[in-house]
Design a protein around this motif. Structure first.
Motif, PDB file in Angstrom:
ATOM      1  N   UNK A  11       0.837  -1.200   0.000  1.00  0.00           N
ATOM      2  CA  UNK A  11       0.000   0.000   0.000  1.00  0.00           C
ATOM      3  C   UNK A  11       0.874   1.251   0.000  1.00  0.00           C
ATOM      4  N   UNK A  12       1.943   1.223   0.780  1.00  0.00           N
ATOM      5  CA  UNK A  12       2.855   2.368   0.806  1.00  0.00           C
ATOM      6  C   UNK A  12       3.461   2.607  -0.578  1.00  0.00           C
ATOM      7  N   UNK A  13       3.869   1.524  -1.250  1.00  0.00           N
ATOM      8  CA  UNK A  13       4.515   1.647  -2.553  1.00  0.00           C
ATOM      9  C   UNK A  13       3.556   2.099  -3.650  1.00  0.00           C
ATOM     10  N   UNK A  14       2.279   1.783  -3.505  1.00  0.00           N
ATOM     11  CA  UNK A  14       1.327   2.046  -4.594  1.00  0.00           C
ATOM     12  C   UNK A  14       0.347   3.182  -4.308  1.00  0.00           C
ATOM     13  N   UNK A  15       0.400   3.766  -3.103  1.00  0.00           N
ATOM     14  CA  UNK A  15      -0.604   4.770  -2.774  1.00  0.00           C
ATOM     15  C   UNK A  15      -0.518   5.999  -3.676  1.00  0.00           C
ATOM     16  N   UNK A  16       0.666   6.292  -4.221  1.00  0.00           N
ATOM     17  CA  UNK A  16       0.785   7.433  -5.130  1.00  0.00           C
ATOM     18  C   UNK A  16      -0.048   7.203  -6.393  1.00  0.00           C
ATOM     19  N   UNK A  17      -0.029   5.962  -6.917  1.00  0.00           N
ATOM     20  CA  UNK A  17      -0.821   5.650  -8.108  1.00  0.00           C
ATOM     21  C   UNK A  17      -2.306   5.854  -7.820  1.00  0.00           C
ATOM     22  N   UNK A  18      -2.716   5.472  -6.611  1.00  0.00           N
ATOM     23  CA  UNK A  18      -4.107   5.676  -6.229  1.00  0.00           C
ATOM     24  C   UNK A  18      -4.436   7.142  -6.049  1.00  0.00           C
ATOM     25  N   UNK A  19      -3.506   7.882  -5.452  1.00  0.00           N
ATOM     26  CA  UNK A  19      -3.731   9.306  -5.208  1.00  0.00           C
ATOM     27  C   UNK A  19      -3.903  10.068  -6.520  1.00  0.00           C
ATOM     28  N   UNK A  20      -3.111   9.713  -7.531  1.00  0.00           N
ATOM     29  CA  UNK A  20      -3.207  10.371  -8.840  1.00  0.00           C
ATOM     30  C   UNK A  20      -4.594  10.169  -9.451  1.00  0.00           C
ATOM     31  N   UNK A  21      -5.196   8.991  -9.211  1.00  0.00           N
ATOM     32  CA  UNK A  21      -6.506   8.679  -9.785  1.00  0.00           C
ATOM     33  C   UNK A  21      -7.649   8.868  -8.790  1.00  0.00           C
TER      34      UNK A  21
END
Length: 217
Positions: A97-107
């Motif tokens: 989740x820490x590694x991928x939260x930026x991808x989620x934040x962008x969308x």
């Protein structure tokens, strides 16, 4: 990509993260020294003292953020160190989740986890398990509209240990939902892991999608 090639990338990345940590340590030390020097000056003798203190605080905050990012990247770089090891599922999902939260934040898509009450460890390939979980996240990110949510939970299921990755929200195109490249990659990866079985469930009523990963105990 072969295991030796993956390990090579991991070793180089891990080495660089240690060097970057040294850079952050220097920034922290210099910032601390400047803070100490400023504390010895009076507002009258240095009229820009408040601005400097504010700037130093921002530098330290970014330094702390950088250290946290590098620490997580270092952890990721060490995943290929072993082809089979004991994995803490709670810790593994939190790391993803820490590694991928930026991808989620962008969308504008949230990633959330419901930790198991008791610590649970399984034996698997750390790198490929993390990759499988990432494909699940990517699958949902590709298909969910802004405002969607991705949930993680895990539990014992007879002879297997299951990790459920589910999503709630409106999807872009129902017809293309199960033809997403990430879904295909996940299917191929399941064969590579051998101990991993991936299944999709889709509920049209509440527009939710679930992927269940089963790991043999």
């Amino acid at each position: 990509m072969k295991d030796k090639e993956i390990q090579f990338i991991g070793k180089i990345t891990a080495g660089i993260t240690h060097e970057v940590n040294n850079v952050f340590a220097s920034v922290r030390e210099i910032s601390g020294l400047l803070t100490d020097i400023l504390s010895l000056t009076s507002d009258e003798s240095f009229k820009h003292k408040e601005k400097f203190n504010t700037s130093l605080e921002k530098i330290l905050n970014q330094e702390n953020r950088g250290v946290k990012l590098i620490s997580q990247l270092n952890k990721f770089a060490h995943l290929p160190d072993s082809q089979s090891s004991e994995i803490d599922i709670n810790e593994n999902i939190q790391h993803l989740i820490f590694l991928t939260e930026r991808f989620g934040r962008v969308k504008s898509i949230q990633l959330q986890m419901q930790p198991a009450e008791q610590e649970k460890k399984v034996v698997s390939n750390p790198f490929y398990l993390q990759m499988a979980l990432f494909y699940c996240v990517e699958y949902f990110l590709n298909n969910l509209k802004a405002g969607g949510k991705i949930f993680f939970n895990h539990y014992n299921n007879q002879n297997n240990y299951s990790i459920n990755i589910s999503a709630e929200g409106e999807v872009f195109n129902l017809q293309k939902l199960f033809n997403d490249p990430s879904s295909m990659e996940l299917s191929n990866l399941s064969k590579t892991l051998e101990v991993l079985d991936a299944a999709h469930e889709f509920d049209k009523t509440n527009k939710s999608v679930k992927i269940k990963l089963s790991i043999e105990k």
